[in-house]
Design a protein around this motif. Structure first.
Motif, mmCIF file in Angstrom:
data_model
loop_
_atom_site.group_PDB
_atom_site.id
_atom_site.type_symbol
_atom_site.label_atom_id
_atom_site.label_comp_id
_atom_site.label_asym_id
_atom_site.label_seq_id
_atom_site.Cartn_x
_atom_site.Cartn_y
_atom_site.Cartn_z
ATOM 1 N N ILE A 80 0.838 -1.198 0.000
ATOM 2 C CA ILE A 80 0.000 0.000 0.000
ATOM 3 C C ILE A 80 0.880 1.258 0.000
ATOM 4 C CG2 ILE A 80 -1.696 1.306 1.350
ATOM 5 C CD1 ILE A 80 -2.823 -1.147 -0.206
ATOM 6 N N ALA A 81 1.987 1.220 0.739
ATOM 7 C CA ALA A 81 2.902 2.374 0.759
ATOM 8 C C ALA A 81 3.495 2.622 -0.628
ATOM 9 C CB ALA A 81 4.017 2.147 1.787
ATOM 10 N N VAL A 82 3.888 1.554 -1.311
ATOM 11 C CA VAL A 82 4.447 1.707 -2.657
ATOM 12 C C VAL A 82 3.372 2.215 -3.613
ATOM 13 C CG1 VAL A 82 5.465 0.446 -4.613
ATOM 14 C CG2 VAL A 82 6.315 0.054 -2.302
ATOM 15 N N GLU A 83 2.142 1.746 -3.460
ATOM 16 C CA GLU A 83 1.045 2.265 -4.287
ATOM 17 C C GLU A 83 0.838 3.754 -4.034
ATOM 18 O OE1 GLU A 83 -1.495 2.798 -7.062
ATOM 19 O OE2 GLU A 83 -0.861 0.723 -6.786
ATOM 20 N N ALA A 84 0.936 4.170 -2.778
ATOM 21 C CA ALA A 84 0.789 5.595 -2.457
ATOM 22 C C ALA A 84 1.910 6.411 -3.104
ATOM 23 C CB ALA A 84 0.792 5.801 -0.942
ATOM 24 N N LEU A 85 3.132 5.908 -3.045
ATOM 25 C CA LEU A 85 4.250 6.617 -3.685
ATOM 26 C C LEU A 85 4.070 6.647 -5.202
ATOM 27 C CD1 LEU A 85 7.213 5.228 -1.560
ATOM 28 C CD2 LEU A 85 6.253 7.552 -1.505
ATOM 29 N N ASN A 86 3.595 5.549 -5.775
ATOM 30 C CA ASN A 86 3.339 5.523 -7.213
ATOM 31 C C ASN A 86 2.289 6.557 -7.591
ATOM 32 O OD1 ASN A 86 3.422 4.466 -9.943
ATOM 33 N ND2 ASN A 86 1.460 3.504 -9.474
#
Length: 130
Positions: free
Chosen positions: A76-82
């Protein structure tokens, strides 16, 4: 100033101590609300719930749930950064450009790899490898 003109937003300095923690929590909640407007993030949330169901079916131990929780939070954190990369890219490069495409593709790759890690971990639990 006409009725359509809006004053420029003012930069408010961060509050110290507990006020800063409260403000940061509000920003994080606003970020999650924004992220949930993304179809991919909602699909990843559904995937996460499905994977939790599989862990239960596989008879996963407490450590497996903790490890999966960390992996899921990272996804979810990587999705937020993306999503942040996409927002900024669209802002600074509204026209098509190779650099903007590359930035978005790399962000997508990062999310895709995290999805594979999440699926791989649950698969490994199901096969008794971890």
């Amino acid at each position: 100033m006409t009725k359509d003109d809006k004053p420029a937003p003012q930069v408010v300095p961060p509050r110290p101590g507990l006020g800063h923690l409260i403000d940061a929590t509000g920003y994080s909640i606003a970020g999650m609300v924004r992220l949930m407007r993304e179809t991919a993030a909602r699909q990843e949330l559904i995937l996460g719930l499905a994977m939790l169901s599989l862990l239960a079916i596989f008879g996963a131990g407490a450590g497996h749930y903790v490890a999966y929780g960390v992996l899921f939070a990272l996804m979810i954190a990587v999705e937020a950064l993306n999503t942040a990369i996409e927002e900024l890219t669209d802002r600074v490069s509204p026209e098509w450009s190779k650099a903007a495409k590359d930035a978005k593709d790399l962000g997508s790759l990062a999310v895709g790899l995290m999805v594979v890690c999440n699926l791989g971990f649950v698969g490994a639990v199901g096969l008794g490898l971890v």
